[in-house]
Design a protein around this motif. Structure first.
Motif, PDB file in Angstrom:
ATOM      1  N   MET A 116       0.821  -1.205   0.000  1.00 31.46           N
ATOM      2  CA  MET A 116       0.000   0.000   0.000  1.00 31.46           C
ATOM      3  C   MET A 116       0.862   1.265   0.000  1.00 31.46           C
ATOM      4  O   MET A 116       0.517   2.252  -0.656  1.00 31.46           O
ATOM      5  CB  MET A 116      -0.941   0.001   1.207  1.00 31.46           C
ATOM      6  CG  MET A 116      -1.893   1.162   1.198  1.00 31.46           C
ATOM      7  SD  MET A 116      -2.840   1.233  -0.332  1.00 31.46           S
ATOM      8  CE  MET A 116      -4.391   0.656   0.208  1.00 31.46           C
ATOM      9  N   SER A 117       2.001   1.228   0.683  1.00 33.41           N
ATOM     10  CA  SER A 117       2.865   2.410   0.730  1.00 33.41           C
ATOM     11  C   SER A 117       3.416   2.745  -0.659  1.00 33.41           C
ATOM     12  O   SER A 117       3.540   3.915  -1.027  1.00 33.41           O
ATOM     13  CB  SER A 117       4.010   2.206   1.717  1.00 33.41           C
ATOM     14  OG  SER A 117       4.781   1.076   1.351  1.00 33.41           O
ATOM     15  N   SER A 154       0.517   4.231  -2.663  1.00 35.00           N
ATOM     16  CA  SER A 154       0.258   5.586  -2.192  1.00 35.00           C
ATOM     17  C   SER A 154       1.301   6.568  -2.735  1.00 35.00           C
ATOM     18  O   SER A 154       0.956   7.665  -3.184  1.00 35.00           O
ATOM     19  CB  SER A 154       0.267   5.606  -0.662  1.00 35.00           C
ATOM     20  OG  SER A 154       0.095   6.914  -0.189  1.00 35.00           O
ATOM     21  N   THR A 165       0.688   9.688  -5.379  1.00 26.95           N
ATOM     22  CA  THR A 165       1.147  11.047  -5.086  1.00 26.95           C
ATOM     23  C   THR A 165       1.989  11.586  -6.242  1.00 26.95           C
ATOM     24  O   THR A 165       1.821  12.724  -6.669  1.00 26.95           O
ATOM     25  CB  THR A 165       1.960  11.071  -3.775  1.00 26.95           C
ATOM     26  OG1 THR A 165       1.130  10.585  -2.715  1.00 26.95           O
ATOM     27  CG2 THR A 165       2.449  12.473  -3.452  1.00 26.95           C
ATOM     28  N   THR A 187      -0.848   6.297 -12.451  1.00 22.92           N
ATOM     29  CA  THR A 187      -0.450   5.626 -11.209  1.00 22.92           C
ATOM     30  C   THR A 187      -0.090   4.170 -11.481  1.00 22.92           C
ATOM     31  O   THR A 187       0.948   3.676 -11.026  1.00 22.92           O
ATOM     32  CB  THR A 187      -1.575   5.708 -10.157  1.00 22.92           C
ATOM     33  OG1 THR A 187      -1.854   7.081  -9.891  1.00 22.92           O
ATOM     34  CG2 THR A 187      -1.189   5.000  -8.867  1.00 22.92           C
TER      35      THR A 187
END
Length: 175
Positions: free
Chosen positions: A118-119, A122, A126, A156
């Motif tokens: 998930m990091s 994320s 960004t 993304t």
């Protein structure tokens, strides 16, 4: 819109191009014109240099030199918009160090599902959001919210896939 027939310009395209260059830390665009035709009915071939790019009007512009600069600036802004759309959709990569074949390989769609921390997702989101918003400041945004969201998700995923591919090549695992 520019109407060379009556010599009118509805927007200040030259001013918009200067503003575009200023916002990106580029020198002001430089205009070089060549007069074609008689002085009582001049036509202008205009070359615009800005950043690392040079644009030349495909056809001479009839009328005043001022109008010719506006038409050339309008064409440059359309070209910038087209390049931006290609970049945001992943069709081109604006990096001098990457060859066109490497760019194509970097953005090949992967059909197999991948597991991503998930990091990492994320961080990629960004980065994609920053890239999209810096490429097209909100006052110039021509995308609807749905189009922006679509481009954000696609960019993304491309970033994540590129990172995962490079991590695999370098034998890096995410825990």
């Amino acid at each position: 819109m520019t109407n060379p027939a009556n010599g009118e310009v509805s927007e200040n395209y030259k001013g918009l191009l200067i503003q575009y260059c200023h916002e990106r830390g580029l020198d002001q665009p430089k205009y070089t014109e060549t007069q074609l035709g008689p002085s009582d009915a001049p036509q202008w071939q205009v070359k615009v240099s800005y950043g690392n790019y040079v644009h030349e009007t495909p056809e001479p512009v009839p009328g005043s030199k001022k109008l010719a600069h506006q038409v050339a600036s309008q064409q440059v802004l359309a070209e910038i918009g087209s390049r931006r759309e290609s970049f945001l959709s992943g069709d081109i990569v604006e990096t001098a160090a990457v060859s066109s074949s490497e760019a194509e390989d970097a953005f090949v769609a992967v059909s197999e599902p991948i597991e991503v921390p998930m990091s990492l997702l994320s961080a990629a989101l960004t980065i994609a959001n920053e890239r999209l918003t810096s490429a097209q400041p909100s006052r110039y945004r021509t995308l609807t919210d749905a189009e922006f969201s679509d481009k954000l998700s696609k960019l993304t995923l491309k970033i994540v896939r590129n990172l995962m591919t490079e991590a695999e090549v370098d034998n890096i695992t995410f825990g």
